[in-house]
Design a protein around this motif. Structure first.
Motif, PDB file in Angstrom:
ATOM      1  N   MET A 130     -46.885 -17.160  36.112  1.00 48.20           N
ATOM      2  CA  MET A 130     -47.627 -16.261  36.984  1.00 48.20           C
ATOM      3  C   MET A 130     -47.847 -16.958  38.335  1.00 48.20           C
ATOM      4  SD  MET A 130     -51.218 -14.218  36.470  1.00 48.20           S
ATOM      5  CE  MET A 130     -52.213 -15.672  36.211  1.00 48.20           C
ATOM      6  N   GLN A 131     -47.410 -16.279  39.409  1.00 46.46           N
ATOM      7  CA  GLN A 131     -47.559 -16.800  40.772  1.00 46.46           C
ATOM      8  C   GLN A 131     -48.549 -15.926  41.524  1.00 46.46           C
ATOM      9  OE1 GLN A 131     -46.152 -19.539  42.767  1.00 46.46           O
ATOM     10  NE2 GLN A 131     -47.964 -18.731  43.797  1.00 46.46           N
ATOM     11  N   PRO A 132     -49.762 -16.437  41.821  1.00 47.42           N
ATOM     12  CA  PRO A 132     -50.723 -15.660  42.605  1.00 47.42           C
ATOM     13  C   PRO A 132     -50.199 -15.422  44.022  1.00 47.42           C
ATOM     14  CG  PRO A 132     -51.787 -17.538  41.549  1.00 47.42           C
ATOM     15  CD  PRO A 132     -50.315 -17.716  41.390  1.00 47.42           C
ATOM     16  N   LEU A 133     -50.460 -14.252  44.570  1.00 47.66           N
ATOM     17  CA  LEU A 133     -50.021 -13.943  45.934  1.00 47.66           C
ATOM     18  C   LEU A 133     -50.798 -14.722  46.990  1.00 47.66           C
ATOM     19  CD1 LEU A 133     -49.322 -10.110  46.043  1.00 47.66           C
ATOM     20  CD2 LEU A 133     -47.736 -12.002  45.753  1.00 47.66           C
ATOM     21  N   ASP A 134     -51.973 -15.207  46.644  1.00 44.26           N
ATOM     22  CA  ASP A 134     -52.763 -15.955  47.624  1.00 44.26           C
ATOM     23  C   ASP A 134     -52.202 -17.351  47.897  1.00 44.26           C
ATOM     24  OD1 ASP A 134     -53.511 -17.526  45.438  1.00 44.26           O
ATOM     25  OD2 ASP A 134     -55.604 -16.870  45.452  1.00 44.26           O
ATOM     26  N   GLY A 135     -51.103 -17.706  47.221  1.00 40.87           N
ATOM     27  CA  GLY A 135     -50.469 -18.995  47.460  1.00 40.87           C
ATOM     28  C   GLY A 135     -50.923 -20.098  46.535  1.00 40.87           C
ATOM     29  N   GLY A 136     -51.814 -19.800  45.604  1.00 42.02           N
ATOM     30  CA  GLY A 136     -52.233 -20.796  44.622  1.00 42.02           C
ATOM     31  C   GLY A 136     -51.054 -21.229  43.762  1.00 42.02           C
ATOM     32  N   PRO A 137     -51.229 -22.269  42.970  1.00 39.32           N
ATOM     33  CA  PRO A 137     -50.115 -22.770  42.162  1.00 39.32           C
ATOM     34  C   PRO A 137     -49.729 -21.799  41.047  1.00 39.32           C
ATOM     35  CG  PRO A 137     -52.138 -23.937  41.602  1.00 39.32           C
ATOM     36  CD  PRO A 137     -52.450 -23.057  42.786  1.00 39.32           C
ATOM     37  N   ALA A 138     -48.448 -21.784  40.732  1.00 45.69           N
ATOM     38  CA  ALA A 138     -47.960 -20.984  39.611  1.00 45.69           C
ATOM     39  C   ALA A 138     -48.447 -21.613  38.310  1.00 45.69           C
ATOM     40  CB  ALA A 138     -46.439 -20.924  39.633  1.00 45.69           C
ATOM     41  N   ALA A 139     -48.680 -20.773  37.302  1.00 51.25           N
ATOM     42  CA  ALA A 139     -49.150 -21.258  36.005  1.00 51.25           C
ATOM     43  C   ALA A 139     -48.297 -20.648  34.894  1.00 51.25           C
ATOM     44  CB  ALA A 139     -50.610 -20.871  35.799  1.00 51.25           C
ATOM     45  N   PRO A 140     -47.924 -21.451  33.886  1.00 48.32           N
ATOM     46  CA  PRO A 140     -47.129 -20.896  32.785  1.00 48.32           C
ATOM     47  C   PRO A 140     -47.982 -19.994  31.900  1.00 48.32           C
ATOM     48  CG  PRO A 140     -47.683 -23.175  32.322  1.00 48.32           C
ATOM     49  CD  PRO A 140     -48.194 -22.873  33.699  1.00 48.32           C
ATOM     50  N   LEU A 141     -47.402 -18.868  31.469  1.00 50.81           N
ATOM     51  CA  LEU A 141     -48.074 -17.978  30.527  1.00 50.81           C
ATOM     52  C   LEU A 141     -47.543 -18.168  29.119  1.00 50.81           C
ATOM     53  CD1 LEU A 141     -48.280 -14.654  32.563  1.00 50.81           C
ATOM     54  CD2 LEU A 141     -49.994 -16.452  32.323  1.00 50.81           C
ATOM     55  N   THR A 142     -46.316 -18.681  29.000  1.00 52.92           N
ATOM     56  CA  THR A 142     -45.733 -18.976  27.695  1.00 52.92           C
ATOM     57  C   THR A 142     -45.377 -20.453  27.659  1.00 52.92           C
ATOM     58  OG1 THR A 142     -43.503 -18.392  28.439  1.00 52.92           O
ATOM     59  CG2 THR A 142     -44.806 -16.641  27.402  1.00 52.92           C
ATOM     60  N   LYS A 143     -45.240 -20.973  26.451  1.00 59.04           N
ATOM     61  CA  LYS A 143     -44.891 -22.378  26.268  1.00 59.04           C
ATOM     62  C   LYS A 143     -43.792 -22.504  25.219  1.00 59.04           C
ATOM     63  CE  LYS A 143     -49.330 -23.887  27.812  1.00 59.04           C
ATOM     64  NZ  LYS A 143     -50.572 -24.551  27.616  1.00 59.04           N
ATOM     65  N   PHE A 144     -42.711 -21.736  25.422  1.00 58.95           N
ATOM     66  CA  PHE A 144     -41.584 -21.813  24.512  1.00 58.95           C
ATOM     67  C   PHE A 144     -40.907 -23.169  24.653  1.00 58.95           C
ATOM     68  CE2 PHE A 144     -41.555 -17.088  25.516  1.00 58.95           C
ATOM     69  CZ  PHE A 144     -42.222 -16.736  24.353  1.00 58.95           C
ATOM     70  N   THR A 145     -40.352 -23.662  23.571  1.00 66.14           N
ATOM     71  CA  THR A 145     -39.673 -24.958  23.594  1.00 66.14           C
ATOM     72  C   THR A 145     -38.165 -24.829  23.433  1.00 66.14           C
ATOM     73  OG1 THR A 145     -40.054 -25.232  21.222  1.00 66.14           O
ATOM     74  CG2 THR A 145     -41.694 -26.174  22.720  1.00 66.14           C
ATOM     75  N   GLU A 146     -37.707 -23.607  23.220  1.00 66.34           N
ATOM     76  CA  GLU A 146     -36.268 -23.371  23.106  1.00 66.34           C
ATOM     77  C   GLU A 146     -35.978 -21.913  23.428  1.00 66.34           C
ATOM     78  OE1 GLU A 146     -34.822 -23.793  19.115  1.00 66.34           O
ATOM     79  OE2 GLU A 146     -36.466 -22.664  18.271  1.00 66.34           O
ATOM     80  N   GLY A 147     -34.718 -21.634  23.750  1.00 65.93           N
ATOM     81  CA  GLY A 147     -34.268 -20.264  23.921  1.00 65.93           C
ATOM     82  C   GLY A 147     -34.387 -19.726  25.326  1.00 65.93           C
ATOM     83  N   ALA A 148     -33.932 -18.484  25.447  1.00 71.00           N
ATOM     84  CA  ALA A 148     -33.887 -17.795  26.730  1.00 71.00           C
ATOM     85  C   ALA A 148     -34.637 -16.477  26.631  1.00 71.00           C
ATOM     86  CB  ALA A 148     -32.442 -17.542  27.135  1.00 71.00           C
ATOM     87  N   ILE A 149     -35.146 -16.014  27.745  1.00 71.58           N
ATOM     88  CA  ILE A 149     -35.833 -14.726  27.809  1.00 71.58           C
ATOM     89  C   ILE A 149     -34.834 -13.683  28.285  1.00 71.58           C
ATOM     90  CG2 ILE A 149     -37.629 -13.414  29.020  1.00 71.58           C
ATOM     91  CD1 ILE A 149     -39.254 -16.036  29.041  1.00 71.58           C
ATOM     92  N   ALA A 150     -34.676 -12.628  27.499  1.00 71.13           N
ATOM     93  CA  ALA A 150     -33.757 -11.551  27.850  1.00 71.13           C
ATOM     94  C   ALA A 150     -34.465 -10.446  28.619  1.00 71.13           C
ATOM     95  CB  ALA A 150     -33.099 -10.988  26.593  1.00 71.13           C
ATOM     96  N   GLY A 151     -35.776 -10.461  28.631  1.00 72.31           N
ATOM     97  CA  GLY A 151     -36.567  -9.477  29.358  1.00 72.31           C
ATOM     98  C   GLY A 151     -38.020  -9.558  28.932  1.00 72.31           C
ATOM     99  N   PHE A 152     -38.915  -9.037  29.771  1.00 70.34           N
ATOM    100  CA  PHE A 152     -40.327  -9.004  29.401  1.00 70.34           C
ATOM    101  C   PHE A 152     -41.032  -7.914  30.191  1.00 70.34           C
ATOM    102  CE2 PHE A 152     -40.488 -11.810  33.065  1.00 70.34           C
ATOM    103  CZ  PHE A 152     -41.670 -11.476  33.691  1.00 70.34           C
ATOM    104  N   ASP A 153     -42.208  -7.532  29.709  1.00 73.95           N
ATOM    105  CA  ASP A 153     -43.047  -6.566  30.412  1.00 73.95           C
ATOM    106  C   ASP A 153     -44.494  -6.833  30.036  1.00 73.95           C
ATOM    107  OD1 ASP A 153     -43.687  -4.501  32.120  1.00 73.95           O
ATOM    108  OD2 ASP A 153     -42.336  -3.064  31.191  1.00 73.95           O
ATOM    109  N   ILE A 154     -45.396  -6.226  30.763  1.00 71.22           N
ATOM    110  CA  ILE A 154     -46.824  -6.433  30.560  1.00 71.22           C
ATOM    111  C   ILE A 154     -47.455  -5.118  30.100  1.00 71.22           C
ATOM    112  CG2 ILE A 154     -47.376  -5.977  32.988  1.00 71.22           C
ATOM    113  CD1 ILE A 154     -49.496  -8.220  32.753  1.00 71.22           C
ATOM    114  N   SER A 155     -48.460  -5.208  29.222  1.00 65.86           N
ATOM    115  CA  SER A 155     -49.122  -4.004  28.711  1.00 65.86           C
ATOM    116  C   SER A 155     -49.940  -3.335  29.812  1.00 65.86           C
ATOM    117  CB  SER A 155     -50.026  -4.364  27.524  1.00 65.86           C
ATOM    118  OG  SER A 155     -51.086  -5.192  27.943  1.00 65.86           O
ATOM    119  N   PRO A 156     -50.226  -2.037  29.663  1.00 70.91           N
ATOM    120  CA  PRO A 156     -50.989  -1.320  30.685  1.00 70.91           C
ATOM    121  C   PRO A 156     -52.358  -1.943  30.981  1.00 70.91           C
ATOM    122  CG  PRO A 156     -49.957   0.245  29.212  1.00 70.91           C
ATOM    123  CD  PRO A 156     -49.737  -1.126  28.620  1.00 70.91           C
TER     124      PRO A 156
END
Length: 111
Positions: A62-88
């Motif tokens: 997650m990258q805040p628009l205010d320029g703050g540092p990006a932060a990881p939301l997941t901590k996977f240790t292997e594999g690739a992401i084929a897609g993602f979305d966020i709940s309403p």
């Protein structure tokens, strides 16, 4: 605003997270984060979620628009992401992942 993966005109430049005005023109923000192209807005519009590969592993950041540092939301240790979305409600993420290895075989003289 439009968030997208963006590459500068420099040869072999990495894809970065950029924000452009909806009316067009140059990006108003270009973040140092490198992405592989999957991006989503947070529901409040204050940050961009993106997928990035580090050491051959995909995670969502997650990258805040205010320029703050990006932060990881997941901590996977292997594999690739084929897609993602966020709940309403913005409280959950759905993520499609690839974990399998690819196998290639060459067959000669099949007779």
């Amino acid at each position: 605003l439009i968030a997208c993966a963006w590459r500068s005109d420099k040869p072999n430049a990495p894809l970065k997270v950029a924000v452009f005005p909806f009316a067009g023109g140059a990006p108003t923000k270009v973040f140092a984060a490198q992405t592989n192209g999957w991006l989503r807005w947070t529901n409040d519009g204050r940050a961009v979620l993106y997928s990035a590969i580090e050491k051959d592993v995909n995670n969502i950041w997650m990258q805040p628009l205010d320029g703050g540092p990006a932060a990881p939301l997941t901590k996977f240790t292997e594999g690739a992401i084929a897609g993602f979305d966020i709940s309403p409600d913005g409280k959950k993420i759905i993520c499609s992942r690839r974990l399998s290895d690819y196998f290639l075989a060459l067959i000669k003289d099949s007779q």
